[in-house]
Design an enzyme around this catalytic site. Structure first.
Site, mmCIF file in Angstrom:
data_model
loop_
_atom_site.group_PDB
_atom_site.id
_atom_site.type_symbol
_atom_site.label_atom_id
_atom_site.label_comp_id
_atom_site.label_asym_id
_atom_site.label_seq_id
_atom_site.Cartn_x
_atom_site.Cartn_y
_atom_site.Cartn_z
ATOM 1 N N ASP A 168 0.872 -1.166 0.000
ATOM 2 C CA ASP A 168 0.000 0.000 0.000
ATOM 3 C C ASP A 168 0.916 1.225 0.000
ATOM 4 O O ASP A 168 2.085 1.135 0.398
ATOM 5 C CB ASP A 168 -0.892 -0.035 1.250
ATOM 6 C CG ASP A 168 -1.752 1.201 1.372
ATOM 7 O OD1 ASP A 168 -2.403 1.565 0.385
ATOM 8 O OD2 ASP A 168 -1.753 1.801 2.459
ATOM 9 N N ASP A 218 0.042 5.056 0.963
ATOM 10 C CA ASP A 218 -0.072 5.970 2.103
ATOM 11 C C ASP A 218 -0.063 5.202 3.420
ATOM 12 O O ASP A 218 -0.927 4.353 3.659
ATOM 13 C CB ASP A 218 -1.383 6.763 2.001
ATOM 14 C CG ASP A 218 -1.459 7.595 0.738
ATOM 15 O OD1 ASP A 218 -1.047 8.761 0.770
ATOM 16 O OD2 ASP A 218 -1.921 7.059 -0.296
#
Length: 217
Positions: free
Chosen positions: A9, A11
């Site tokens: 991922d 952020d």
């Protein structure tokens, strides 16, 4: 694990983007004559983007009247300054280097829209290194649907059983499990305000990027 492909991922997992996202929320408060919120209150909402930060900063939920106008304002403000303070988390460069050193590959699967993902990944110096970059609007469904991760597997021509997904939100782990991937939850990430990380069902939980090294070497 020793995966052939490690998907991250963006952020709150690969990069610490919360300072720039929180700055947008407080800028929107400022133009409305409101005092800034403490960074520690905004940070947990960073993985939820405009929806989470507008809800926290301005008290307007996604389904309420006026949200779309606020969302568009948030997007425009963020797009103009999306990599001022954003950086890879300390230790993450070593993790990426360790993956590359043994001939494996890594990629990014995020719910962030492509209009923000692509320039941010470029600004972080990762565009040429990532085996794939899948954004929230690359496929018809975003996480927790497995479609973005399955798209990454197809793009990289790697089997689910040889891939690990690393994330900082429950939806990351749900998407990874639905796609048949091993999953790692990172305690150093934003985590949101929902269920505790121990209840997500991840195969591993790590406290720091350094703790990822034994899993990817």
């Amino acid at each position: 694990m020793k995966p052939a492909l490690v998907l991250f991922d963006l952020d709150g997992t690969l990069a610490d983007t919360a300072p720039d996202l929180a700055a947008v929320a407080n800028r929107m408060r400022a133009v409305r004559g409101l005092a800034p919120l403490p960074y520690d209150e905004l940070r947990p909402l960073a993985s939820h983007g405009a929806r989470g930060l507008i809800g926290k900063a301005l008290g307007v939920a996604q389904q309420e009247s006026g949200f779309v106008t606020l969302r568009d304002e948030f997007f425009a403000t963020y797009e103009a300054a999306l990599c001022v303070h954003s950086r890879l988390f300390e230790g993450m460069e070593a993790v990426l280097g360790a993956i590359e050193a043994r001939g494996a590959r890594w990629g990014i699967v995020t719910n962030k829209m492509m209009r923000f993902t692509d320039p941010l990944v470029a600004a972080l110096g990762l565009r040429e290194r990532a085996a794939c970059v899948v954004s929230g609007d690359t496929t018809p469904h975003a996480k927790p649907h497995p479609a973005p991760l399955l798209h990454a597997l197809t793009a990289c021509e790697v089997a689910a059983g040889a891939t690990v997904y690393v994330g900082d939100d429950l939806r990351d782990i749900e998407a990874g499990r639905a796609a048949g991937l091993a999953t790692v939850a990172v305690r150093y990430g934003y985590l949101g305000e929902g269920r505790p990380i121990e209840d997500w069902g991840a195969d591993r939980i790590v406290a720091t990027p350094d703790d990822l090294l034994p899993l990817v070497r």
